[in-house]
Write a protein that holds these residues in place. Sequence first.
Motif, PDB file in Angstrom:
ATOM      1  N   GLY A   9      65.664  70.902  49.923  1.00 27.70           N
ATOM      2  CA  GLY A   9      64.529  70.491  50.748  1.00 27.70           C
ATOM      3  C   GLY A   9      64.890  70.390  52.217  1.00 27.70           C
ATOM      4  O   GLY A   9      64.111  70.781  53.089  1.00 27.70           O
ATOM      5  N   VAL A  10      66.081  69.867  52.491  1.00 25.62           N
ATOM      6  CA  VAL A  10      66.542  69.763  53.881  1.00 25.62           C
ATOM      7  C   VAL A  10      66.713  71.158  54.484  1.00 25.62           C
ATOM      8  O   VAL A  10      66.310  71.411  55.631  1.00 25.62           O
ATOM      9  CB  VAL A  10      67.851  68.951  53.960  1.00 25.62           C
ATOM     10  N   LEU A  11      67.286  72.085  53.725  1.00 28.68           N
ATOM     11  CA  LEU A  11      67.472  73.443  54.233  1.00 28.68           C
ATOM     12  C   LEU A  11      66.133  74.143  54.488  1.00 28.68           C
ATOM     13  O   LEU A  11      65.980  74.844  55.489  1.00 28.68           O
ATOM     14  CB  LEU A  11      68.334  74.259  53.265  1.00 28.68           C
ATOM     15  N   ILE A  12      65.173  73.941  53.607  1.00 26.52           N
ATOM     16  CA  ILE A  12      63.839  74.526  53.808  1.00 26.52           C
ATOM     17  C   ILE A  12      63.202  73.953  55.068  1.00 26.52           C
ATOM     18  O   ILE A  12      62.650  74.684  55.892  1.00 26.52           O
ATOM     19  CB  ILE A  12      62.949  74.276  52.575  1.00 26.52           C
ATOM     20  N   PHE A  16      62.266  76.193  58.530  1.00 28.70           N
ATOM     21  CA  PHE A  16      60.936  76.302  59.123  1.00 28.70           C
ATOM     22  C   PHE A  16      60.842  75.539  60.442  1.00 28.70           C
ATOM     23  O   PHE A  16      60.063  75.915  61.316  1.00 28.70           O
ATOM     24  CB  PHE A  16      59.870  75.843  58.126  1.00 28.70           C
ATOM     25  N   GLY A  17      61.631  74.488  60.614  1.00 25.66           N
ATOM     26  CA  GLY A  17      61.688  73.807  61.899  1.00 25.66           C
ATOM     27  C   GLY A  17      62.284  74.702  62.969  1.00 25.66           C
ATOM     28  O   GLY A  17      61.801  74.741  64.108  1.00 25.66           O
ATOM     29  N   LEU A  18      63.334  75.450  62.612  1.00 23.95           N
ATOM     30  CA  LEU A  18      63.924  76.406  63.545  1.00 23.95           C
ATOM     31  C   LEU A  18      62.917  77.479  63.931  1.00 23.95           C
ATOM     32  O   LEU A  18      62.777  77.824  65.111  1.00 23.95           O
ATOM     33  CB  LEU A  18      65.163  77.053  62.910  1.00 23.95           C
ATOM     34  N   LEU A  50      54.555  75.197  59.971  1.00 26.16           N
ATOM     35  CA  LEU A  50      54.245  73.792  59.687  1.00 26.16           C
ATOM     36  C   LEU A  50      54.050  73.559  58.190  1.00 26.16           C
ATOM     37  O   LEU A  50      54.500  72.534  57.655  1.00 26.16           O
ATOM     38  CB  LEU A  50      53.001  73.345  60.463  1.00 26.16           C
ATOM     39  N   LEU A  51      53.397  74.496  57.510  1.00 26.32           N
ATOM     40  CA  LEU A  51      53.257  74.381  56.059  1.00 26.32           C
ATOM     41  C   LEU A  51      54.618  74.439  55.378  1.00 26.32           C
ATOM     42  O   LEU A  51      54.879  73.695  54.426  1.00 26.32           O
ATOM     43  CB  LEU A  51      52.349  75.482  55.518  1.00 26.32           C
ATOM     44  N   GLY A  52      55.499  75.305  55.852  1.00 20.37           N
ATOM     45  CA  GLY A  52      56.848  75.383  55.291  1.00 20.37           C
ATOM     46  C   GLY A  52      57.621  74.093  55.494  1.00 20.37           C
ATOM     47  O   GLY A  52      58.322  73.629  54.582  1.00 20.37           O
ATOM     48  N   MET A  53      57.502  73.484  56.687  1.00 19.36           N
ATOM     49  CA  MET A  53      58.158  72.196  56.906  1.00 19.36           C
ATOM     50  C   MET A  53      57.573  71.131  56.002  1.00 19.36           C
ATOM     51  O   MET A  53      58.298  70.279  55.472  1.00 19.36           O
ATOM     52  CB  MET A  53      58.043  71.773  58.386  1.00 19.36           C
TER      53      MET A  53
END
Length: 169
Positions: A9-12, A16-18, A50-53
């Motif tokens: 979850g952190v990697l996802i 997406f944040g990047l 944003l949906l990915g985050m």
Amino acid sequence: MINKYVIRGVLITLFFGLVHFVLIPVHVPRPSFIPGFAPPPDMWPRVVSLLGMGIGLFSIATAVMESRQATGKIAPVPWQLQLRAETLLRLALVAAVFAGFAWMLPRLGFLGSAILLALATFSLTGGFRYRLLATLLALMLPVLLQLFFANVMYTPFPAGSWDVLPALR
């Protein structure tokens, strides 16, 4: 408790944040004037990121809640991630699928490439019990997306040099 699901979850979320905070502002130009009610070019990439985050944060929250229940289903892993051959193979397949999508887009156009991408994505998730549903979704979602953007938003998608479905434009 840190386990492989929290790390996933952190990697996802970080990926997406990047994309949202670094790649979109640098690589998607935003004109100073946008006529009428047209969305800016960076709107949909920002919505997707944003949906990915949100998915990543939801994954973290559910992993933490499940690990607190102490059911024994989620085993903690050490900080050194133990990558299995299956995980590396699946990652290579995902990279190959997206590279194939990028290669097919100028040839097949958006619609054909998106249908093949959806079929490959659904098959990589491993839900083989729902083949008919996955096939129908892989066919219908890109067609509906194409029709929506072409007829409501008046934004055509790339046709491609081998485009065999010009009737949906």
